[in-house]
Design an enzyme around this catalytic site. Structure first.
Site, PDB file in Angstrom:
ATOM      1  N   LYS A  77     -41.062  22.417   4.356  1.00  0.00           N
ATOM      2  CA  LYS A  77     -41.106  21.048   3.816  1.00  0.00           C
ATOM      3  C   LYS A  77     -42.430  20.324   4.078  1.00  0.00           C
ATOM      4  CE  LYS A  77     -36.285  19.710   3.440  1.00  0.00           C
ATOM      5  NZ  LYS A  77     -35.267  18.720   3.851  1.00  0.00           N
ATOM      6  N   ASP A 113     -34.648  13.188  -0.118  1.00  0.00           N
ATOM      7  CA  ASP A 113     -33.688  13.180   1.007  1.00  0.00           C
ATOM      8  C   ASP A 113     -33.314  11.751   1.411  1.00  0.00           C
ATOM      9  OD1 ASP A 113     -33.253  15.890   1.387  1.00  0.00           O
ATOM     10  OD2 ASP A 113     -34.895  16.120   2.816  1.00  0.00           O
TER      11      ASP A 113
HETATM   12  P1  NAP Z   1     -35.998  19.611  12.723  1.00  0.00           P
HETATM   13  O1  NAP Z   1     -37.145  18.990  12.037  1.00  0.00           O
HETATM   14  O2  NAP Z   1     -36.145  20.960  13.335  1.00  0.00           O
HETATM   15  O3  NAP Z   1     -35.502  18.569  13.880  1.00  0.00           O
HETATM   16  C1  NAP Z   1     -34.452  18.909  14.743  1.00  0.00           C
HETATM   17  C2  NAP Z   1     -34.133  17.708  15.634  1.00  0.00           C
HETATM   18  O4  NAP Z   1     -32.991  18.053  16.442  1.00  0.00           O
HETATM   19  C3  NAP Z   1     -35.240  17.337  16.614  1.00  0.00           C
HETATM   20  O5  NAP Z   1     -35.170  15.957  16.840  1.00  0.00           O
HETATM   21  C4  NAP Z   1     -34.838  18.121  17.865  1.00  0.00           C
HETATM   22  O6  NAP Z   1     -35.300  17.521  19.065  1.00  0.00           O
HETATM   23  C5  NAP Z   1     -33.347  18.012  17.829  1.00  0.00           C
HETATM   24  N1  NAP Z   1     -32.679  19.108  18.505  1.00  0.00           N
HETATM   25  C6  NAP Z   1     -32.731  20.435  18.205  1.00  0.00           C
HETATM   26  N2  NAP Z   1     -31.951  21.148  19.031  1.00  0.00           N
HETATM   27  C7  NAP Z   1     -31.405  20.253  19.898  1.00  0.00           C
HETATM   28  C8  NAP Z   1     -30.522  20.361  21.007  1.00  0.00           C
HETATM   29  N3  NAP Z   1     -30.020  21.547  21.391  1.00  0.00           N
HETATM   30  N4  NAP Z   1     -30.177  19.243  21.664  1.00  0.00           N
HETATM   31  C9  NAP Z   1     -30.669  18.039  21.294  1.00  0.00           C
HETATM   32  N5  NAP Z   1     -31.510  17.860  20.271  1.00  0.00           N
HETATM   33  C10 NAP Z   1     -31.876  18.957  19.571  1.00  0.00           C
HETATM   34  O7  NAP Z   1     -34.731  19.747  11.740  1.00  0.00           O
HETATM   35  P2  NAP Z   1     -34.367  18.799  10.496  1.00  0.00           P
HETATM   36  O8  NAP Z   1     -35.015  19.311   9.277  1.00  0.00           O
HETATM   37  O9  NAP Z   1     -34.589  17.389  10.904  1.00  0.00           O
HETATM   38  O10 NAP Z   1     -32.802  19.093  10.341  1.00  0.00           O
HETATM   39  C11 NAP Z   1     -31.896  18.672  11.327  1.00  0.00           C
HETATM   40  C12 NAP Z   1     -30.455  18.877  10.850  1.00  0.00           C
HETATM   41  O11 NAP Z   1     -30.200  18.111   9.696  1.00  0.00           O
HETATM   42  C13 NAP Z   1     -30.121  20.319  10.471  1.00  0.00           C
HETATM   43  O12 NAP Z   1     -28.845  20.611  10.987  1.00  0.00           O
HETATM   44  C14 NAP Z   1     -30.075  20.288   8.954  1.00  0.00           C
HETATM   45  O13 NAP Z   1     -29.148  21.222   8.416  1.00  0.00           O
HETATM   46  C15 NAP Z   1     -29.594  18.879   8.684  1.00  0.00           C
HETATM   47  N6  NAP Z   1     -30.047  18.363   7.369  1.00  0.00           N
HETATM   48  C16 NAP Z   1     -29.107  17.889   6.508  1.00  0.00           C
HETATM   49  C17 NAP Z   1     -29.503  17.385   5.294  1.00  0.00           C
HETATM   50  C18 NAP Z   1     -28.473  16.887   4.319  1.00  0.00           C
HETATM   51  O14 NAP Z   1     -28.791  16.777   3.131  1.00  0.00           O
HETATM   52  N7  NAP Z   1     -27.277  16.562   4.754  1.00  0.00           N
HETATM   53  C19 NAP Z   1     -30.861  17.328   4.952  1.00  0.00           C
HETATM   54  C20 NAP Z   1     -31.807  17.803   5.864  1.00  0.00           C
HETATM   55  C21 NAP Z   1     -31.372  18.318   7.088  1.00  0.00           C
HETATM   56  P3  NAP Z   1     -36.774  17.814  19.672  1.00  0.00           P
HETATM   57  O15 NAP Z   1     -37.706  16.913  18.911  1.00  0.00           O
HETATM   58  O16 NAP Z   1     -36.631  17.470  21.095  1.00  0.00           O
HETATM   59  O17 NAP Z   1     -37.042  19.280  19.415  1.00  0.00           O
END
Ligand code: NAP
Length: 294
Positions: A77, A113
């Site tokens: 992305k 999004d």
């Molecule tokens: P990302 O950029 O990798 O960010 C992940 C976030 O989660 C970071 O803030 C990370 O914290 C935190 N995190 C990861 N593992 C963790 C843990 N074990 N305990 C606490 N915090 C943790 O991912 P993203 O693209 O934002 O996506 C995040 C989620 O949203 C995914 O599950 C994805 O499937 C979902 N999503 C849904 C939609 C939708 O349309 N509904 C759209 C996009 C994403 P740190 O900064 O400390 O690493």
């Protein structure tokens, strides 16, 4: 209902798709192909598995193949930005692209999004962010889309709680620059309970609660979930996450994560085809797939 396998695509068929790594789990092909079939459109949506090291070549290839557009998912992305010709203001503000529109060889990177997230709040909980206070758990790419869209929709305060506080602070600075008050906290901060008590909306954006996550526990204690808080979990596998189940037990209104997925897809459909998306049909396709995977 006819699907991509049964439809007779002709040589004039328009191609759209999604690039990601991995991409096999994506529900977008089901959602968009059902929409094309419903409207009897000569269009097809294809998943493309693109390794990170092949991203530049894949974008050049999609341009050369004259695809009409494509979605972009993890991990491309942000990495895709240098290979595109232009960004929309939404994509530039969020710093990530989830939808590319091909305008006669000119690739425009957009981000639907945030729009999808706001629409899911409106449709599923009649929530208007103007003047609202929100707590966001997580500060990754999705949190950025959520936070920027809330600030741009007139939210008065956005609190970002993240495992890595520096990342929460970075996002809080972006939100302040867009005119909303913002604060950064650690996920385990004692101030979080107080912030939640004063909030209208909680948005969970970490992978906590995802199917297959070993530590799928509640990200905040259930007793902190009190009316009139609205709880949104953008994780959509499972569709009813432990947090949403807890919020329902506490009598709160909830916004499931499939809403954001549905409405970001609907917005992409409109951008590519210029036609109103058949949202109810897309929603059925999505919910059927999610129910089957429960
Ligand atoms: P990302 O950029 O990798 O960010 C992940 C976030 O989660 C970071 O803030 C990370 O914290 C935190 N995190 C990861 N593992 C963790 C843990 N074990 N305990 C606490 N915090 C943790 O991912 P993203 O693209 O934002 O996506 C995040 C989620 O949203 C995914 O599950 C994805 O499937 C979902 N999503 C849904 C939609 C939708 O349309 N509904 C759209 C996009 C994403 P740190 O900064 O400390 O690493």
């Amino acid at each position: 209902m006819p699907d991509a396998r049964a439809r007779g695509l002709t040589g004039e068929a328009a191609v759209v798709g999604v690039i990601g790594w991995p991409v096999a789990h994506s529900l977008s092909p089901l959602m968009h192909n059902r929409a094309f079939a419903h409207l009897d459109m000569n269009w097809v949506y294809v998943p493309f598995a693109v390794r990170p090291e092949n991203l530049e070549a894949a974008v050049a290839g999609l341009r050369a193949l004259s695809v009409r557009g494509f979605n972009v998912t993890i991990p491309h992305k942000t990495a895709i930005i240098p290979f595109l010709d232009q960004l929309t203001p939404a994509a530039a503000a969020i710093g990530a692209v989830n939808t590319v529109i091909n305008r006669d060889g000119w690739l425009v990177g957009d981000n639907t999004d945030g729009l999808g997230f706001l629409r899911s709040l409106r449709e599923e909980a009649e929530f208007d962010p103007a003047g609202s206070r929100t707590v966001i758990l997580g500060a990754g790419g999705a949190a950025r889309a959520v936070a920027v869209s809330l600030a741009d929709a007139g939210a008065s305060r956005v609190v970002i709680a993240n495992r890595t506080v520096a990342r929460a602070q970075e996002l809080a600075d972006v939100i302040e620059s867009r005119g909303a008050h913002a604060a950064a906290l650690a996920l385990d901060s004692p101030e979080l309970e107080e912030e939640l008590a004063a909030a209208d909306l909680l948005v969970q954006t970490t992978p906590a609660g995802m199917s297959g996550e070993a530590d799928a526990v509640l990200p905040v204690p259930e007793s902190w979930l009190r009316p009139p808080l609205i709880v949104c979990d953008i994780v959509y596998t499972p569709p009813e996450t432990p947090l949403l189940a807890a919020a329902r037990r506490r009598g709160l209104r909830v916004v499931p994560g499939w809403g954001m997925l549905l409405y970001q897809g609907a917005a992409a459909f409109e951008r590519w085809t210029g036609r109103p998306p058949p949202v109810a049909v897309m929603r059925d396709a999505l919910l059927e797939a999610l129910d089957a995977g429960r």
